[in-house]
Design a protein around this motif. Structure first.
Motif, PDB file in Angstrom:
ATOM      1  N   ALA A 148       0.391   4.966  -6.734  1.00  0.00           N
ATOM      2  CA  ALA A 148       0.841   6.261  -6.211  1.00  0.00           C
ATOM      3  C   ALA A 148       0.093   7.417  -6.868  1.00  0.00           C
ATOM      4  CB  ALA A 148       2.344   6.413  -6.420  1.00  0.00           C
ATOM      5  N   VAL A 149      -0.114   7.330  -8.172  1.00  0.00           N
ATOM      6  CA  VAL A 149      -0.862   8.370  -8.884  1.00  0.00           C
ATOM      7  C   VAL A 149      -2.300   8.431  -8.383  1.00  0.00           C
ATOM      8  CG1 VAL A 149      -1.789   9.045 -11.131  1.00  0.00           C
ATOM      9  CG2 VAL A 149       0.590   8.303 -10.942  1.00  0.00           C
ATOM     10  N   ALA A 150      -2.929   7.263  -8.195  1.00  0.00           N
ATOM     11  CA  ALA A 150      -4.304   7.210  -7.700  1.00  0.00           C
ATOM     12  C   ALA A 150      -4.395   7.776  -6.290  1.00  0.00           C
ATOM     13  CB  ALA A 150      -4.819   5.773  -7.738  1.00  0.00           C
ATOM     14  N   SER A 151      -3.404   7.445  -5.448  1.00  0.00           N
ATOM     15  CA  SER A 151      -3.395   7.956  -4.078  1.00  0.00           C
ATOM     16  C   SER A 151      -3.284   9.473  -4.064  1.00  0.00           C
ATOM     17  CB  SER A 151      -2.230   7.338  -3.304  1.00  0.00           C
ATOM     18  OG  SER A 151      -2.074   7.959  -2.051  1.00  0.00           O
ATOM     19  N   SER A 152      -2.365   9.990  -4.858  1.00  0.00           N
ATOM     20  CA  SER A 152      -2.163  11.444  -4.901  1.00  0.00           C
ATOM     21  C   SER A 152      -3.405  12.164  -5.392  1.00  0.00           C
ATOM     22  CB  SER A 152      -0.969  11.776  -5.806  1.00  0.00           C
ATOM     23  OG  SER A 152      -0.676  13.144  -5.776  1.00  0.00           O
ATOM     24  N   SER A 153      -4.115  11.554  -6.331  1.00  0.00           N
ATOM     25  CA  SER A 153      -5.345  12.166  -6.860  1.00  0.00           C
ATOM     26  C   SER A 153      -6.486  12.110  -5.862  1.00  0.00           C
ATOM     27  CB  SER A 153      -5.767  11.438  -8.146  1.00  0.00           C
ATOM     28  OG  SER A 153      -4.772  11.568  -9.144  1.00  0.00           O
ATOM     29  N   GLU A 177       0.844  -1.204   0.000  1.00  0.00           N
ATOM     30  CA  GLU A 177       0.000   0.000   0.000  1.00  0.00           C
ATOM     31  C   GLU A 177       0.873   1.246   0.000  1.00  0.00           C
ATOM     32  OE1 GLU A 177      -3.885  -0.038   2.408  1.00  0.00           O
ATOM     33  OE2 GLU A 177      -2.546  -1.359   3.548  1.00  0.00           O
ATOM     34  N   VAL A 178       0.366   2.314  -0.579  1.00  0.00           N
ATOM     35  CA  VAL A 178       1.069   3.591  -0.577  1.00  0.00           C
ATOM     36  C   VAL A 178       0.108   4.724  -0.249  1.00  0.00           C
ATOM     37  CG1 VAL A 178       2.830   2.874  -2.232  1.00  0.00           C
ATOM     38  CG2 VAL A 178       0.711   3.890  -3.072  1.00  0.00           C
ATOM     39  N   ALA A 179       0.654   5.753   0.379  1.00  0.00           N
ATOM     40  CA  ALA A 179      -0.047   7.026   0.561  1.00  0.00           C
ATOM     41  C   ALA A 179       0.880   8.081  -0.026  1.00  0.00           C
ATOM     42  CB  ALA A 179      -0.331   7.301   2.031  1.00  0.00           C
ATOM     43  N   ALA A 180       0.514   8.649  -1.166  1.00  0.00           N
ATOM     44  CA  ALA A 180       1.454   9.436  -1.949  1.00  0.00           C
ATOM     45  C   ALA A 180       0.963  10.842  -2.237  1.00  0.00           C
ATOM     46  CB  ALA A 180       1.737   8.723  -3.274  1.00  0.00           C
ATOM     47  N   GLU A 181       1.915  11.767  -2.299  1.00  0.00           N
ATOM     48  CA  GLU A 181       1.648  13.112  -2.802  1.00  0.00           C
ATOM     49  C   GLU A 181       2.651  13.388  -3.910  1.00  0.00           C
ATOM     50  OE1 GLU A 181       0.405  17.080  -0.714  1.00  0.00           O
ATOM     51  OE2 GLU A 181       2.597  16.949  -0.645  1.00  0.00           O
ATOM     52  N   LEU A 182       2.148  13.598  -5.113  1.00  0.00           N
ATOM     53  CA  LEU A 182       2.972  13.907  -6.276  1.00  0.00           C
ATOM     54  C   LEU A 182       2.759  15.367  -6.634  1.00  0.00           C
ATOM     55  CD1 LEU A 182       2.869  10.796  -6.278  1.00  0.00           C
ATOM     56  CD2 LEU A 182       2.707  10.866  -8.755  1.00  0.00           C
TER      57      LEU A 182
END
Length: 388
Positions: free
Chosen positions: A372-377, A225-230
């Motif tokens: 990661a992209v989905a998390s950031s969105s 799992e990831v929690a991302a901010e891009l």
């Protein structure tokens, strides 16, 4: 030292897709592949402009009739030659990786592909399927896993030298794109800042996949799992240039990843720290011959490449102790290991082959980017990675 030297008659003929005039990564691939006489460059599609491609090929010793205009033309002619290429290296913009790899493998040619494997997980899965069905080697250019001390770190973690892995911190902080990219910039900079060519995340496709693979390679764990901010640090940039990501692993460990191409003043600062219950292991790409091991009691040791003759690093070393090894040496280790896979015909020998970054790694890399992209969105919400 374990070496792989081949006489000229036994060098494996290979081709390059891309890597022509002005391509820095092309130089690295050519030098690494031919180091030690393992491969020999015999053909290529060096440019989308056939004339420039032919001119470039001739400068690196490729016969003009084997400098092709398209990948399809290369496959058509090389597959019919007794001395045709067995491997093709893809060093094009990201969006062209999958089409080129598909055409090559359908023509029976093994592939070494720059990362990321594709621009979507679906494309990566398709390529993995083709490679499997046709019994072809599909290698990914995660050259950092070719460093001797990265293999040493992997072995130490597997041996339980720091106990169960509980936490990880990794970064790839480069500064090559800390300023706006002008129209007169090098082609590599232009396509990496073009969303149509770079894929869903420029910074993760270019740098983050390296960190993702290195993390998995050293620890043997999967990120679940990831929690991302891009984000983009540079005003007006249409691709992301920075990513901050929290990680969860399949053994319950946690971690953090920081990836950027906009860290002003930085060179190529790739590093990883793996924390276990009884200690930690740290490695940095800019000082690749040294591994730092810190124990829970506060003591520490520096382990240097190839000093200990029975160490994993000694079996990987290309230089004598005290003679620094670099990026092309690591890359050459990867090519040497790919050559061993190509030379092995018996499946009974497969277990003895060295580990190489392969199509499965490519699928996981694309799944990581998409999560990661989905998390950031979604406001950096925890997002599961779709693995196999």
């Amino acid at each position: 030292m374990t070496q792989y030297y081949a006489g000229k008659a036994h060098r494996i003929p290979f081709a390059m897709i891309g890597g022509g005039f002005g391509s820095a990564v092309g130089v690295s691939h050519r030098d690494a592949a031919q180091m030690g006489g393992v491969f020999e460059l015999q053909a290529g599609v060096f440019s989308s402009d056939p004339k420039r491609g032919r001119e470039f090929g001739e400068t690196v010793g490729v016969a003009s009739q084997r400098c092709y205009a398209t990948v399809q033309e290369l496959v058509q002619h090389e597959s019919g030659r007794k001395d045709g290429v067995r491997l093709a290296t893809i060093v094009t913009p990201n969006a062209l990786h999958a089409p080129a790899a598909r055409t090559l493998m359908e023509g029976g040619i093994h592939v070494m592909c720059e990362k990321p494997m594709a621009i979507s997980r679906a494309e990566a899965v398709e390529l993995r399927s083709i490679a499997g069905q046709r019994g072809l080697v599909f290698a990914l250019a995660h050259a950092y896993s070719g460093y001797a001390m990265v293999h040493e770190a992997r072995a130490l973690v597997a041996q339980g030298a720091i106990g169960r892995v509980v936490m990880l911190q990794a970064q790839y902080a480069s500064g090559w794109a800390s300023l706006p990219i002008g129209k007169d910039a090098k082609r590599g900079a232009l396509w990496r800042t073009d969303p149509a060519q770079a894929g869903p995340s420029s910074v993760l496709g270019d740098l983050g996949t390296h960190v993702h693979h290195l993390t998995r390679f050293i620890t043997g764990l999967e990120i679940t799992e990831v929690a991302a901010e891009l984000t983009s640090i540079v005003p007006g940039r249409t691709v992301d240039d920075t990513a901050e990501i929290l990680l969860r692993f399949d053994n319950g460990a946690c971690g953090m990843m920081w990836v950027t191409m906009a860290a002003a003043g930085n060179g190529n600062e790739l590093g990883i720290k793996v924390f276990g219950e009884s200690g930690q292991i740290a490695w940095e790409q800019e000082t690749p011959d040294i591994l730092t091991i810190r124990h829970v009691d506060g003591t520490a040791e520096l382990r240097r490449r190839a000093i200990v003759t029975n160490s994993v690093s000694a079996t990987m070393a290309r230089r004598r102790p005290g003679q620094p090894e670099g990026f092309v040496d690591a890359f050459a280790n990867l090519y040497r290991n790919v050559a061993r896979h190509l030379d092995t015909q018996s499946t009974a020998c497969m277990d003895a082959l060295p580990v190489i970054p392969d199509a499965r790694d490519g699928v996981f890399g694309m799944a990581f980017i998409e999560a990661a992209v989905a998390s950031s969105s979604n406001g950096a919400a925890w997002t599961k990675i779709q693995g196999d």
